[in-house]
Motif scaffolding. Structure first.
Motif, PDB file in Angstrom:
ATOM      1  N   VAL A  39      26.967  53.790  13.414  1.00  0.00           N
ATOM      2  CA  VAL A  39      27.024  53.356  14.813  1.00  0.00           C
ATOM      3  C   VAL A  39      28.453  52.963  15.178  1.00  0.00           C
ATOM      4  CG1 VAL A  39      26.221  51.620  16.464  1.00  0.00           C
ATOM      5  CG2 VAL A  39      24.606  52.633  14.822  1.00  0.00           C
ATOM      6  N   GLU A  40      29.118  52.287  14.247  1.00  0.00           N
ATOM      7  CA  GLU A  40      30.518  51.889  14.471  1.00  0.00           C
ATOM      8  C   GLU A  40      31.422  53.113  14.589  1.00  0.00           C
ATOM      9  OE1 GLU A  40      33.998  49.556  11.936  1.00  0.00           O
ATOM     10  OE2 GLU A  40      31.891  49.062  11.575  1.00  0.00           O
ATOM     11  N   LEU A  41      31.188  54.119  13.761  1.00  0.00           N
ATOM     12  CA  LEU A  41      31.977  55.341  13.811  1.00  0.00           C
ATOM     13  C   LEU A  41      31.809  56.030  15.157  1.00  0.00           C
ATOM     14  CD1 LEU A  41      33.714  57.509  12.355  1.00  0.00           C
ATOM     15  CD2 LEU A  41      31.572  58.553  11.576  1.00  0.00           C
ATOM     16  N   ARG A  42      30.598  56.101  15.635  1.00  0.00           N
ATOM     17  CA  ARG A  42      30.349  56.746  16.912  1.00  0.00           C
ATOM     18  C   ARG A  42      31.015  55.983  18.060  1.00  0.00           C
ATOM     19  NH1 ARG A  42      27.040  55.817  21.876  1.00  0.00           N
ATOM     20  NH2 ARG A  42      27.096  57.878  22.880  1.00  0.00           N
ATOM     21  N   SER A  43      31.034  54.661  17.976  1.00  0.00           N
ATOM     22  CA  SER A  43      31.659  53.866  19.027  1.00  0.00           C
ATOM     23  C   SER A  43      33.164  54.087  19.098  1.00  0.00           C
ATOM     24  CB  SER A  43      31.358  52.379  18.820  1.00  0.00           C
ATOM     25  OG  SER A  43      31.974  51.907  17.630  1.00  0.00           O
ATOM     26  N   SER A  44      33.751  54.589  18.005  1.00  0.00           N
ATOM     27  CA  SER A  44      35.190  54.896  17.979  1.00  0.00           C
ATOM     28  C   SER A  44      35.439  56.372  18.267  1.00  0.00           C
ATOM     29  CB  SER A  44      35.793  54.518  16.626  1.00  0.00           C
ATOM     30  OG  SER A  44      35.267  55.344  15.595  1.00  0.00           O
TER      31      SER A  44
ATOM     32  N   GLU B 158      30.168  53.941   0.950  1.00  0.00           N
ATOM     33  CA  GLU B 158      30.466  52.636   1.517  1.00  0.00           C
ATOM     34  C   GLU B 158      30.115  51.552   0.507  1.00  0.00           C
ATOM     35  OE1 GLU B 158      31.956  52.557   4.207  1.00  0.00           O
ATOM     36  OE2 GLU B 158      31.505  54.453   5.214  1.00  0.00           O
TER      37      GLU B 158
ATOM     38  N   GLU C 198      19.476  51.863  15.679  1.00  0.00           N
ATOM     39  CA  GLU C 198      19.510  50.400  15.784  1.00  0.00           C
ATOM     40  C   GLU C 198      18.120  49.800  15.610  1.00  0.00           C
ATOM     41  OE1 GLU C 198      21.341  49.929  19.573  1.00  0.00           O
ATOM     42  OE2 GLU C 198      23.394  50.097  18.793  1.00  0.00           O
TER      43      GLU C 198
ATOM     44  N   LEU D 147      24.676  51.090  10.178  1.00  0.00           N
ATOM     45  CA  LEU D 147      25.544  50.307  11.060  1.00  0.00           C
ATOM     46  C   LEU D 147      26.959  50.874  11.072  1.00  0.00           C
ATOM     47  CD1 LEU D 147      24.330  46.669  10.232  1.00  0.00           C
ATOM     48  CD2 LEU D 147      23.946  47.976  12.338  1.00  0.00           C
ATOM     49  N   LYS D 148      27.432  51.332   9.922  1.00  0.00           N
ATOM     50  CA  LYS D 148      28.758  51.953   9.854  1.00  0.00           C
ATOM     51  C   LYS D 148      28.796  53.235  10.695  1.00  0.00           C
ATOM     52  CE  LYS D 148      31.442  49.516   7.081  1.00  0.00           C
ATOM     53  NZ  LYS D 148      32.795  49.064   7.486  1.00  0.00           N
TER      54      LYS D 148
ATOM     55  N   HIS E 117      23.283  49.157   5.959  1.00  0.00           N
ATOM     56  CA  HIS E 117      24.736  49.029   6.119  1.00  0.00           C
ATOM     57  C   HIS E 117      25.351  50.386   6.485  1.00  0.00           C
ATOM     58  CE1 HIS E 117      28.775  47.518   5.546  1.00  0.00           C
ATOM     59  NE2 HIS E 117      29.012  48.417   4.612  1.00  0.00           N
TER      60      HIS E 117
END
Length: 406
Positions: free
Chosen positions: A297-302, A384, A277, A294-295, A291
């Protein structure tokens, strides 16, 4: 037979080296309705310098039929004195690259052959180097190379004082690992070679099985710590190619690494995400790479895209664990359809992919042909889309769907 045909026959006999006055009888083929009466054929005696004892000849680049060779019961018959260890191993590695589905059926015979051949320290060192080079220079072979290393680490019988197969392999990897800081700051070629090593080490971490004192199977913990330091090195020099490599590494191993760290009560993954981040906010990398980060980070959050409540790793199979094939590489057919080892047509589709790469070599922007289909493997930005392109594409799909329903 008239004079004209007799003259023609004499000409033919002269061309074939048979004297016109020879008493040998020759059969004459006539396509006309008046076929001459069949006559016996006596072949002329041929003189040749060829010998049945001559060594077998194989033209350069010739690939032997491994399906036949590896089922042959005689080691001497397979080698027959015309192959060195390096040639034999390299042929098998190339064979696996072209036909990865043959691993299960041929690896046992390959290991048995090596056990009869690799009986000295130098030969074992050479074997390790050949596999390492194939795994870090041939696109998409890092996964197969890691599987091969795991099998040989358990089935090669030679264990000299200098170290067994697994120990020598880890020593070879350590050589590259110790140069990580210089490699991430090197030129494009140096970084590309280093990134190939990083992804191979990630595959080794996922596939190299270590048997504990109580017979349990674990991963090599030393590789876990090594990957952590490699991520630090990549993030310390946040140019695009280094960050892309870090993203690929975390997509491949992030879930496994985080689970291992959590079991020890460590928060290393939280630190990694925080660092990503900060890079997005401060680093001078490209918009596309930011980008990608950030994707990630989003993957890890899921939870890395995993399904909850799955079978423990030691008991997992393709049938009872939906995450079983999650860390295996993903390829795409000519129609853009993704497939992995979980696909029942995996071998056929993978072969089609290889043939397509051979038919359509990659080109640089100036039109110069690259040396092989894998030159752009670690240069590609990502699969992506740019946010604006992604939005336009979704709009196009919706409009197309609306028109189709009208």
């Amino acid at each position: 037979m008239d004079l004209g045909s007799h003259s023609t026959l004499n000409d033919h006999l002269q061309k074939t080296g048979i004297p016109s006055g020879s008493q040998e009888k020759v059969s004459v083929l006539d396509s006309g309705p008046e076929m001459a009466e069949p006559q016996s054929v006596v072949d002329p005696v041929a003189k040749s310098n060829l010998s049945v004892k001559a060594p077998e000849f194989y033209p350069p680049g010739y690939n032997q039929n491994f399906n036949q060779n590896f089922t042959d019961s005689s080691f001497e018959d397979r080698c027959d004195g015309y192959l060195t260890l390096a040639e034999y191993v390299q042929d098998f590695l190339n064979h696996l690259t072209a036909q990865p589905g043959c691993f299960e059926t041929e690896i046992e015979q390959f290991a048995e052959t090596l056990n009869g051949w690799v009986i000295a320290d130098e030969a074992l060192q050479e074997l390790v180097e050949l596999i390492y080079q194939q795994a870090t220079s041939v696109p998409n072979f890092s996964y197969m190379g890691a599987r091969l290393c795991n099998y040989l680490s358990h089935h090669l019988t030679i264990s000299p004082q200098s170290g067994n197969f697994r120990q020598l392999l880890l020593q070879r990897c350590r050589t590259e690992y110790e140069n990580r800081d210089e490699a991430t700051k090197g030129d494009e070629t140096t970084r590309k070679q280093f990134h190939a090593f990083v992804l191979f080490l990630a595959e080794l971490y996922l596939n190299l099985e270590i048997k504990g004192t109580k017979g349990q199977v674990t991963r090599a913990e030393i590789l876990q710590e090594g990957l952590r330091e490699l991520l630090n090195a990549l993030f310390s020099n946040p140019v695009d190619s280094n960050l892309i490599c870090a993203v690929k590494l975390l997509k491949l191993t992030g879930s496994v690494l985080e689970d291992a760290w959590k079991e020890k009560g460590k928060n290393d993954m939280e630190e990694i995400i925080q660092r990503i981040e900060n890079i997005v906010l401060d680093a001078n990398c490209s918009r596309d790479v930011k980008h990608m980060l950030l994707k990630l980070v989003e993957l890890r959050s899921s939870n890395w895209g995993r399904v909850h409540g799955t079978t423990p790793h030691a008991e997992a199979t393709p049938e009872n664990d939906p995450n079983y094939f999650m860390n295996e590489p993903t390829f795409y057919t000519s129609d853009g359809v993704p497939f992995t080892a979980a696909d029942p047509d995996y071998q056929e589709k993978y072969q089609e992919l290889l043939e397509r790469e051979d038919l359509f070599p990659y080109y640089e922007e100036n039109g110069a042909e690259l040396s092989g289909p894998g030159e752009l493997y670690f240069d590609e930005i990502d699969d992506e889309m740019d946010p604006e392109i992604e939005e336009a594409f979704e709009k196009f799909c919706l409009e197309s769907e609306h028109k189709r329903k009208q």
